[in-house]
Motif scaffolding. Structure first.
Motif: not given
Length: 138
Positions: A27-39
């Motif tokens: 019943t919950a909406r979710c967003v999956i994100k990827r955190i990018t490394d580096g400058p």
């Protein structure tokens, strides 16, 4: 082996048939994100962000009765683990562990630390950590 010749204990398509039942409990909406490394790139584009949305879906959030904590760099920390099931169908490859992808839902950020797999799946179970010390209000 089935006691009746020509029959299977678990019929073909059994898990796929029941996936809509599991999804109806999410019943919950979710967003999956990827955190990018580096400058960051140079010059920095106006719309640049170090996190990239990789999937939007529904989920269910359930606290696991496992709590961790301690002191990191003189800062006390409190972490709680959560089970976050998401639909199996259409799910991209996710990262887990210390640099795991992040699930944004119910006003919290949960880092994926383990992805559960099985041969008869109705849903994909993500074991996540909520670092309650480092949550920032939006």
């Amino acid at each position: 082996m089935s006691p009746l010749p020509g029959y299977r204990v678990i019929p073909k398509g059994w898990a796929e048939h029941h996936r809509p039942v599991a999804e109806s409990t999410m019943t919950a909406r979710c967003v999956i994100k990827r955190i990018t490394d580096g400058p960051p790139p140079f010059p920095l584009p106006e719309d640049w962000s170090n996190d990239q949305t990789i999937h939007e879906t529904v989920c269910r959030v359930q606290e696991l009765k496992r709590e961790g904590g301690g002191t990191v760099g003189e800062q006390p920390t409190t972490e709680r683990q959560y089970l976050i099931p998401v639909p199996v169908d259409g799910l991209p490859e996710l990262r887990a562990g210390e640099q795991g992808d992040v699930v944004h839902t119910i006003g919290r950020q949960f880092r994926i630390i383990n992805i559960m797999f099985g041969s008869q799946e109705w849903e994909r179970d993500l074991i996540c950590v909520d670092n309650q010390t480092q949550q920032n209000p939006d």
